[in-house]
Design a protein around this motif. Structure first.
Motif, PDB file in Angstrom:
ATOM      1  N   HIS A  88      -7.499  48.070 -11.498  1.00  0.00           N
ATOM      2  CA  HIS A  88      -6.876  47.234 -12.424  1.00  0.00           C
ATOM      3  C   HIS A  88      -5.769  48.104 -13.080  1.00  0.00           C
ATOM      4  O   HIS A  88      -4.785  47.623 -13.989  1.00  0.00           O
ATOM      5  N   ILE A  89      -5.939  49.435 -13.327  1.00  0.00           N
ATOM      6  CA  ILE A  89      -5.002  50.114 -13.943  1.00  0.00           C
ATOM      7  C   ILE A  89      -4.495  51.561 -13.078  1.00  0.00           C
ATOM      8  O   ILE A  89      -5.161  52.184 -12.743  1.00  0.00           O
ATOM      9  N   GLY A  90      -3.124  51.313 -13.019  1.00  0.00           N
ATOM     10  CA  GLY A  90      -2.345  52.540 -12.488  1.00  0.00           C
ATOM     11  C   GLY A  90      -2.015  53.551 -13.614  1.00  0.00           C
ATOM     12  O   GLY A  90      -1.732  53.427 -14.710  1.00  0.00           O
ATOM     13  N   PHE A  91      -2.082  55.089 -13.353  1.00  0.00           N
ATOM     14  CA  PHE A  91      -1.845  56.011 -13.976  1.00  0.00           C
ATOM     15  C   PHE A  91      -0.619  56.741 -13.625  1.00  0.00           C
ATOM     16  O   PHE A  91      -0.662  57.359 -12.471  1.00  0.00           O
ATOM     17  N   ILE A  92       0.340  57.115 -14.412  1.00  0.00           N
ATOM     18  CA  ILE A  92       1.247  58.307 -14.206  1.00  0.00           C
ATOM     19  C   ILE A  92       1.169  59.050 -15.346  1.00  0.00           C
ATOM     20  O   ILE A  92       1.585  58.776 -16.391  1.00  0.00           O
ATOM     21  N   PHE A  93       1.301  60.711 -15.157  1.00  0.00           N
ATOM     22  CA  PHE A  93       1.196  61.432 -16.133  1.00  0.00           C
ATOM     23  C   PHE A  93       2.275  62.414 -16.221  1.00  0.00           C
ATOM     24  O   PHE A  93       3.322  62.366 -15.272  1.00  0.00           O
ATOM     25  N   GLN A  94       2.523  63.085 -17.181  1.00  0.00           N
ATOM     26  CA  GLN A  94       3.741  63.971 -17.003  1.00  0.00           C
ATOM     27  C   GLN A  94       3.641  65.102 -15.996  1.00  0.00           C
ATOM     28  O   GLN A  94       4.543  65.359 -15.059  1.00  0.00           O
ATOM     29  N   PHE A  95       2.461  65.452 -15.464  1.00  0.00           N
ATOM     30  CA  PHE A  95       2.119  66.092 -14.407  1.00  0.00           C
ATOM     31  C   PHE A  95       1.579  65.414 -13.272  1.00  0.00           C
ATOM     32  O   PHE A  95       0.830  64.493 -13.698  1.00  0.00           O
ATOM     33  N   HIS A  96       2.175  65.478 -12.145  1.00  0.00           N
ATOM     34  CA  HIS A  96       1.856  64.466 -11.142  1.00  0.00           C
ATOM     35  C   HIS A  96       0.359  64.550 -10.615  1.00  0.00           C
ATOM     36  O   HIS A  96      -0.147  63.742 -10.115  1.00  0.00           O
TER      37      HIS A  96
END
Length: 226
Positions: A88-96
């Motif tokens: 249910h949660i997608g993540f996008i960080f500063q570093f891929h």
């Protein structure tokens, strides 16, 4: 609870106990609706990344209540939370954080393979669809080390979308990109919120980025001030 509310935080308090007792988050309460694009801003050390860790269910050492799609997450086991997080949660960080020795397609497929609900054929089909949505389906078979920085961040977004999450959480998702690629990534996120009715919560230092989101949650010294 209102069906339109995807994420709800209720009186979240967090303490660091080492080296001395420190009250890092103080009575944090807010809601995010379906399709809403919200940014969190504040000076370094104000608690925004700590808050994101709690909201993303990675940190369970807090007081208060957290609801995702109306479900209370406060008393779930680590295994239950891992499943909920992956689905249910997608993540996008500063570093891929792409696996360099994997292809673009393999990287996007990973969270769906881990979830184990769909067949490999379905996962591959969905992954290609997400890459097409982000305009990089032609890069699918390339090793992820062979594509540009802007493309890598788009692959990371595709990976975050693969399990059709209720919300995407980002920690400085454009922090590592030049202005042109930052614009592209912002446009993609904005489109996802408007066209796909996806909720987004992004921690950012970039005031230009934040101003274009639906709402800014401003933090100072562990509190929401606006």
């Amino acid at each position: 609870m209102n069906k339109n509310i995807v994420l709800k935080a209720e009186n979240i308090n967090k303490y660091f106990r080492v080296p001395t007792l420190f009250h890092v988050l103080k009575d944090i309460s807010f809601e995010i609706e379906k399709g809403e694009f919200v940014s969190i801003m504040g000076k370094s050390g104000c608690g925004k990344s700590t808050l994101l860790y709690i909201l993303s269910t990675m940190d369970t050492d807090y007081n208060g209540a957290l609801f995702l799609d109306g479900e209370d997450l406060s008393h779930k086991s680590a295994d239950q939370l891992a499943f909920i997080r992956n689905q249910h949660i997608g993540f996008i960080f500063q570093f891929h954080y792409l696996l360099q020795e994997f292809t673009v397609l393999e990287n996007v497929m990973l969270p769906a393979k881990k979830l184990g609900i769909k067949s490999l054929e379905e996962i591959e089909h969905d992954a290609i669809e997400k890459l097409r949505l982000l305009g990089i389906a032609d890069q699918a078979k390339k090793l992820s080390m062979r594509i540009s920085g802007g493309q890598k961040q788009r692959v990371a977004i595709a990976r975050a979308l693969i399990n059709k999450p209720s919300i995407i959480m980002g920690d400085e998702p454009t922090g590592n990109l030049d202005s042109k690629n930052s614009e592209i990534v912002f446009s993609i996120l904005k489109e996802l919120s408007e066209e796909e009715k996806l909720s987004l919560l992004v921690v950012t230092h970039d005031i230009d980025f934040a101003k274009k989101t639906n709402r800014i949650i401003e933090m100072e010294d562990g509190r929401i001030i606006s």
